[in-house]
Write a protein that holds these residues in place. Structure first.
Motif, PDB file in Angstrom:
ATOM      1  N   PHE A  35      -3.022  -2.215  14.464  1.00 24.50           N
ATOM      2  CA  PHE A  35      -3.492  -2.915  13.010  1.00 24.50           C
ATOM      3  C   PHE A  35      -3.094  -2.429  11.877  1.00 24.50           C
ATOM      4  N   VAL A  36      -3.324  -0.764  11.806  1.00 26.62           N
ATOM      5  CA  VAL A  36      -3.101  -0.329  10.470  1.00 26.62           C
ATOM      6  C   VAL A  36      -1.617  -0.234  10.234  1.00 26.62           C
ATOM      7  N   ALA A  37      -0.725  -0.212  11.362  1.00 27.63           N
ATOM      8  CA  ALA A  37       0.556  -0.118  11.323  1.00 27.63           C
ATOM      9  C   ALA A  37       1.241  -1.462  10.785  1.00 27.63           C
ATOM     10  N   VAL A  38       0.863  -2.544  11.513  1.00 26.24           N
ATOM     11  CA  VAL A  38       1.390  -3.690  10.974  1.00 26.24           C
ATOM     12  C   VAL A  38       0.957  -3.959   9.471  1.00 26.24           C
ATOM     13  N   MET A  39      -0.151  -3.867   9.097  1.00 25.74           N
ATOM     14  CA  MET A  39      -0.707  -3.846   7.725  1.00 25.74           C
ATOM     15  C   MET A  39       0.165  -3.012   6.834  1.00 25.74           C
ATOM     16  N   THR A  40       0.261  -1.947   7.048  1.00 29.25           N
ATOM     17  CA  THR A  40       1.302  -0.898   6.361  1.00 29.25           C
ATOM     18  C   THR A  40       2.648  -1.641   6.114  1.00 29.25           C
ATOM     19  N   LEU A  41       3.169  -1.987   6.939  1.00 32.23           N
ATOM     20  CA  LEU A  41       4.630  -2.751   7.042  1.00 32.23           C
ATOM     21  C   LEU A  41       4.520  -4.060   6.548  1.00 32.23           C
ATOM     22  N   GLY A  42       3.419  -4.822   6.603  1.00 30.67           N
ATOM     23  CA  GLY A  42       3.325  -6.126   5.757  1.00 30.67           C
ATOM     24  C   GLY A  42       3.269  -5.825   4.191  1.00 30.67           C
ATOM     25  N   ALA A  43       2.925  -4.876   3.859  1.00 28.95           N
ATOM     26  CA  ALA A  43       2.774  -4.493   2.351  1.00 28.95           C
ATOM     27  C   ALA A  43       4.108  -4.253   1.802  1.00 28.95           C
ATOM     28  N   CYS A  44       5.058  -3.908   2.544  1.00 28.91           N
ATOM     29  CA  CYS A  44       6.551  -3.637   2.164  1.00 28.91           C
ATOM     30  C   CYS A  44       7.364  -5.071   2.282  1.00 28.91           C
ATOM     31  N   ALA A  45       6.739  -5.987   2.674  1.00 29.32           N
ATOM     32  CA  ALA A  45       7.621  -7.190   2.741  1.00 29.32           C
ATOM     33  C   ALA A  45       7.808  -7.832   1.273  1.00 29.32           C
ATOM     34  N   VAL A  46       8.969  -8.427   1.041  1.00 27.70           N
ATOM     35  CA  VAL A  46       9.404  -8.945  -0.215  1.00 27.70           C
ATOM     36  C   VAL A  46       9.046 -10.298   0.099  1.00 27.70           C
TER      37      VAL A  46
END
Length: 121
Positions: A35-46
């Protein structure tokens, strides 16, 4: 007593470090890590283009007229005419997000160019 617990932990498949059993990361820990990994990568989405469906910038003459009509608190550096409703929208940069808002007069009415055409059914 401690040896019995350590022996039972080893029998159940626990790993050891210096003779002590090391707790295994359970499914809950893996889910939390995922969950933390997905949320972190989601924050980088354009984000998708906020100006989708908007026409190009109006001419200098139109901007001069809009400047005379629009309330002073609106930023007219990025104004677009939305074809769906025929109204002018401006880019509002807030403390959290940037969004398109309808351009309004001092009285609070929206500034529109033409009547909105009904959407095809």
């Amino acid at each position: 007593m401690m040896e019995a617990i350590a022996t039972e932990a080893l029998r159940m498949g626990a790993q050891t470090t210096k003779g002590r059993p090391v707790p295994r990361v359970g499914a809950t820990g893996r889910a939390a890590l995922l969950f933390v990994a997905v949320m972190t990568l989601g924050a980088c989405a354009v984000p998708l283009g906020e100006t989708a469906g908007l026409e190009p910038a109006p001419s200098r003459e139109v901007l001069t007229r809009l400047n005379a009509l629009a309330a002073s608190y609106q930023d007219l550096s990025f104004v677009r005419l939305r074809p769906e409703d025929g109204c002018y929208w401006y880019r509002h940069v807030g403390p959290v997000e940037t969004t398109m808002l309808p351009l309004r007069t001092v009285e609070g009415r929206t500034i529109c160019n033409r009547r909105a055409t009904p959407a095809p059914v």
